[in-house]
Design an enzyme around this catalytic site. Structure first.
Site, mmCIF file in Angstrom:
data_model
loop_
_atom_site.group_PDB
_atom_site.id
_atom_site.type_symbol
_atom_site.label_atom_id
_atom_site.label_comp_id
_atom_site.label_asym_id
_atom_site.label_seq_id
_atom_site.Cartn_x
_atom_site.Cartn_y
_atom_site.Cartn_z
ATOM 1 N N VAL A 206 15.775 -7.704 -2.945
ATOM 2 C CA VAL A 206 16.781 -6.772 -2.443
ATOM 3 C C VAL A 206 17.465 -7.393 -1.229
ATOM 4 C CG1 VAL A 206 17.103 -4.523 -1.328
ATOM 5 C CG2 VAL A 206 15.574 -4.742 -3.307
ATOM 6 N N GLU B 115 -10.523 -12.305 13.033
ATOM 7 C CA GLU B 115 -11.140 -12.624 11.733
ATOM 8 C C GLU B 115 -10.906 -14.079 11.346
ATOM 9 O OE1 GLU B 115 -11.359 -8.091 9.975
ATOM 10 O OE2 GLU B 115 -9.544 -9.235 9.586
ATOM 11 N N ALA C 261 -3.029 -0.508 6.514
ATOM 12 C CA ALA C 261 -2.981 -0.008 5.140
ATOM 13 C C ALA C 261 -3.199 1.505 5.039
ATOM 14 C CB ALA C 261 -3.993 -0.771 4.276
ATOM 15 N N PHE D 207 0.817 -1.209 0.000
ATOM 16 C CA PHE D 207 0.000 0.000 0.000
ATOM 17 C C PHE D 207 0.855 1.266 0.000
ATOM 18 C CE2 PHE D 207 -3.000 -3.138 1.704
ATOM 19 C CZ PHE D 207 -4.088 -2.883 0.890
ATOM 20 N N GLY D 208 1.939 1.274 0.802
ATOM 21 C CA GLY D 208 2.770 2.469 0.904
ATOM 22 C C GLY D 208 3.549 2.746 -0.369
#
Lengths: 423, 423
Positions: A80, A172, A317, A15-16
């Site tokens: 990476v 959840e 998020a 998201f970022g």
């Protein structure tokens, strides 16, 4: 494109990272976005893949396809392994490298086992599509094995599902597995009564859902208990093995243990040689840059910055997206010559958690909602935030089907190496 | 249920096995259906999972859920390793066993490599969901690696896709991969031109699609070539390696080789100690029973019986279903005291194959159709035969989306062991 153009490298297309790319549209930069997977994953619904409600492709999209219209962006599938901040280079596992002018590290987190890495083979964390499909396989296989098991004790262990961690993900998972066992599966089996399956949610703290008000958490606890979830509070897990967990001085026999208790950030702090907090997050400066590296930003789970009632900004998020937006604005201002530090200010939009397919709790701060109305709001919100129209239609169809028929469509036991005819 | 009731054991829940179960509804029997997977797979569309068009859960359904209303049926997830036909017992890998009065073997087939098992690591057969997801990963990864490759020769090899076998599956794979490379992907990449990807279909025989008329096969070949598929006829593959294939005295460098050239039946003939044909299929008697075992039936890819223009009945879904129907009727008649052998008569309903998303060929015998009308007929037929309403809606949605947007939604590189945080 000319190499003289300012080069922004973004590591991580969660998201970022994706928000940075979106908000840099039109800026005088070229962008390289690097991820070790080829897709952006809508993490908040990953538990629904793990519990056979959704297909992975309904909540994941190829990164390069999302960015196909942005000709100034190059997408790379690469792992990476280090940052050479002196030479301003990102180094890859396969020996490759890419140079940056500005670097954004949005590399996320992995499950962490309170320092007990020896528990890892026995507990299922939930961070990747593979994790979700593995959890789905383990849960469904446990019912299948129970159906053929003749020993009472072993059958009971196969029908015991332990979820460690009482945050949103744990709640959840527990609620959905309880519905699966107690509502969806009973008619499918002949020798076992899946309604007798035990779903145990263990939280070391004094209550579940610490990020919600006490009232809402108590409501959620009651709703979970109505679904048949046993909730154990205030006692941490002491050991996890192939046979279950040790907890509160007892051994609870179980074949499936799911982990929703903690995460540890990627090794970005090690790459940069900068201080990290207890969860390995880089202690970011107020403008989200890494200490001593104004040209490197750490966002989402990668960095830690205060700003939520005196606590660090939460690893959710909306926070990552706000940080991505902030960093993109900072980059654009700097390119115009304005290099004054701009502290990030977090705006908490709200907290949401679902309990099964009929109830949810939402805390917007100014208003608190619970029950079926909250569930529908939660559902609409999540469908709205899905990335494309097809996914919205597909997820809506899957949910309406579950709602109407009680049949979870993705109940496939797959990704079993032995069952593939290919290496 | 009492053990004195006639017990029908069905091994394999593909099209044939499931049809036996369906057609035995209401008969005075109890049934056990055994499969090594927990789902029934709609094989004719598996190539669409391999080519990122559909999610696996759209074409697979939990067996026990399909049979949940049939209380006389027990579903078992187990791997069969042998048959003790003297004691009338089916033996499982885990040491378990189950006794039968009547046994139906519908155990299917696996890819076969013309006796070259050493090719298996390099070529991708397509029989299981895992196979399809592995092919999808290899194809998509090859484009990703090509995007980062700087050596021209290696890049060309990464952009060369070889499909061995010119039957329906090979044609459908080649057509869809060509569309993926030449139509769906070009805008997504920056350093490679996916329109230059080579898709090579190799068939050892003199033409593709030998089960169709020459006219229809020629039409399909021209349609494939318009999509950019290179077709090589009349020369068999001599070797498959990590670097490509040897064929016609040449080495063709390629990193992805897909196998659609042949299958070998499950070891049912070995289990029974009866003669098999060249593809390891039991040489069945005209009533589909195994030689010397009137109480054991071999259907689908497990058995071979003449009945199609003097050739064996083809290994396709409608044939397996007709055989399942025939066996169920035979079992019911025998239970009523009528044990006269009833020879199976195959009715060929038609042959269908698609070429990409715009064209197909259909041979119903009395009428032959080709082009876009055939494609729509093919699509409607396949949607009709999907097992539940949700799958029909989901597949229709996915296809309409591909048709309208050109975006294949399931372009995820998953099932990579290294990328899972779980064992």
């Amino acid at each position: 494109m000319s190499d003289s153009i300012h080069h922004v490298v973004i590591v991580g297309a969660g998201f970022g990272g994706l928000e940075v790319a979106h908000r840099l549209a039109g800026a005088p930069v070229r962008i390289t976005i690097i991820d070790q997977r080829n897709y952006h994953l809508f993490q908040p619904l990953l538990y629904q893949v793990a519990t056979a409600s959704l297909a992975a492709s309904e909540i994941a999209w190829p990164i390069r396809h999302l960015l196909r219209e942005r000709k100034e962006i190059t997408t790379l599938l690469a792992v990476v392994t280090d940052i050479d901040s002196a030479d301003k280079r990102v180094l890859f596992e396969d020996g490759g490298a890419v140079s940056y002018d500005t670097l954004v590290l949005a590399t996320g987190a992995q499950p962490a086992y309170f320092g007990h890495d020896e528990w890892k083979p026995y507990v299922g964390g939930l961070k990747t599509v593979e994790d979700a499909i593995t959890i789905r396989r383990r849960v469904l296989l446990s019912f299948e094995r129970a159906e053929r098991e003749t020993d009472d004790e072993r059958r009971a262990a196969l029908l015991t599902f332990i979820i460690v961690g009482g945050g949103s993900t744990g709640v959840e998972l527990a609620g959905t597995i309880a519905e699966l066992a107690h509502e969806n599966l009973p008619k499918d089996f002949r020798h076992i009564d899946t309604q007798k399956a035990r779903i145990i949610l263990i939280e070391a703290g004094p209550r579940i859902l610490p990020d919600f008000t006490k009232d809402l958490a108590a409501y959620a606890q009651a709703a979970l208990e109505r679904l048949g979830v046993e909730i154990e509070l205030g006692r941490p897990v002491r050991d996890c093995t192939d046979n279950g967990i040790v907890f509160d001085g007892r051994n609870v026999a179980a074949k499936v243990i799911l982990w929703a208790a903690g995460v540890r950030a990627s090794p970005a702090a090690d790459w940069l040689g900068v201080p990290a907090d207890h969860a390995n997050r880089v202690k970011a400066k107020p403008d989200l840059s890494a200490p001593g590296h104004p040209e490197i930003f750490v966002i989402g789970d990668t960095g830690s910055v205060d700003g939520w009632h005196g606590k660090p900004v939460p690893g959710i998020a909306p926070a990552a997206k706000q940080q991505g937006h902030h960093v993109a604005t900072t980059i654009k201002l700097r390119l115009r010559g304005d290099s004054a530090p701009r502290p990030f200010r977090y705006k908490h939009a709200g907290s949401l958690a679902t309990i099964g397919k009929r109830s949810a709790i939402i805390d917007f701060g100014w208003i608190r909602i619970r029950g079926w109305l909250a569930w529908w709001l939660w559902g609409l919100t999540h469908i709205y935030f899905l990335i494309d129209v097809r996914s919205r239609l597909a997820v809506a169809l899957s949910w309406l089907w579950i709602y109407a028929s009680g049949d979870r469509s993705a109940r496939l036991i797959t990704q079993d190496e032995q069952r593939s005819t290919l290496p």
